[in-house]
Design a protein around this motif. Structure first.
Motif: not given
Ligand code: SF4
Length: 293
Positions: A104-106, A110-114, A118-119, A138-141
């Protein structure tokens, strides 16, 4: 006299016990029951479940209907979605809640990154371990796996790092890697090492400091058992075995004290067999001593 001690914390953890309970309950009530890959990393316990009727498959292709139990380490995100979409399959999710939390964290990161682009997500763990493979999915790339300090030294990317851990990593490997990355990056740390794994590591290390020999019981494919063996071998002579049959008599020569420990996926029945064998060895040694005297 041979002294035999077992580590304070050894054997099944909460997550593995929960998965085995779910599997036993499911197979008692139903016929077609499958797992995708082994439900836990202990070949002997998996075989015991197989005898009860749980089939292990490595692909979804052969499953048309029935019950599919997800293993403690979790499965890749897309595979899980595919399973849920099939109306003829009932999914029994035995993913350990602590593994799920890391997934869930990952996913959230990953949503935040998209959203902000920047992370980077760094997963500290073994690249080919099923838990890490699932986490990365779960990190979507956006995930990069770092296994050791060497890889951390050579890591080159631009951006801020979010660092999570495979649940069964040792704090030492995790902290050493974080320390190196911190020199060149801004980091946010999510220490997702599981307490059950940590407790077993601490208890094994403490015991290893006091004995001539450590026997570590568990699947050769079990990451957390392998880590226990590494920790113990830094303190004393150590052997990693799967069953009582792997013990060699010559290991016990000139040994006065033996410590036993077991990974989080090692069932009690295997630990008990080793304990019985050690007690028998002790009795035989005593008889021999009396005869010699
Ligand atoms: S070691 Fe921890 S994360 Fe792994 S299955 Fe056990 S409780 Fe879950």
């Amino acid at each position: 006299m041979l002294e035999v001690k077992t580590a304070d914390k050894a054997g099944f953890c909460f997550g593995v016990r929960r998965a085995i309970d779910l599997a036993e309950k499911t197979v008692t009530k139903n016929h077609k029951v499958y797992t995708l890959g082994p439900i836990i990393h202990n070949p002997q316990e998996v075989k015991r479940l197989e005898k009860k009727g749980i089939k292990i498959l490595n692909t979804l292709k052969k499953i048309k209907d029935g019950y599919v139990i997800l293993r403690t380490h979790g499965i890749p995100f897309k595979l899980h979605q595919q399973l849920e979409k099939n109306k003829d399959i009932v999914v029994i999710d035995a993913t350990c809640p602590f593994v799920k939390r890391t997934q869930d964290i990952v996913k959230q990161l990953s949503t935040d990154i998209e959203n902000y682009n920047k992370k980077i997500i760094v997963v500290v763990g073994e690249r080919i371990h099923p838990e890490v493979v699932a986490l990365v999915s779960y990190g979507n790339g956006n995930c990069t796996v770092i296994e050791n300090t060497n890889e951390a030294q050579n890591f080159k990317k631009s951006g801020k790092l979010n660092i999570v851990s495979q649940t069964t990593q040792t704090p030492k490997n995790f902290n050493d890697i974080v320390k190196i990355l911190k020199k060149n990056y801004k980091v946010k740390i999510f220490n997702t090492i599981c307490k059950a794994a940590l407790d077993r590591q601490k208890a094994a290390e403490k015991l290893a400091e006091t004995v001539d020999l450590m026997i570590i019981i568990g699947g050769k494919n079990s990451g957390n058992t392998t880590r226990l063996a590494q920790i113990c071998s830094n303190k004393t002579k150590a052997y990693h075995i799967e069953t009582v049959n792997d013990i060699k008599e010559r290991w016990l020569l000139n040994v006065n004290s033996i410590g036993l420990t077991a990974g989080a996926s090692t069932p009690d029945w295997i630990i008990n067999e080793v304990e019985i064998k050690m007690r028998e060895t002790n009795t035989n040694k005593n008889k021999q001593n009396k005869t010699n005297f």
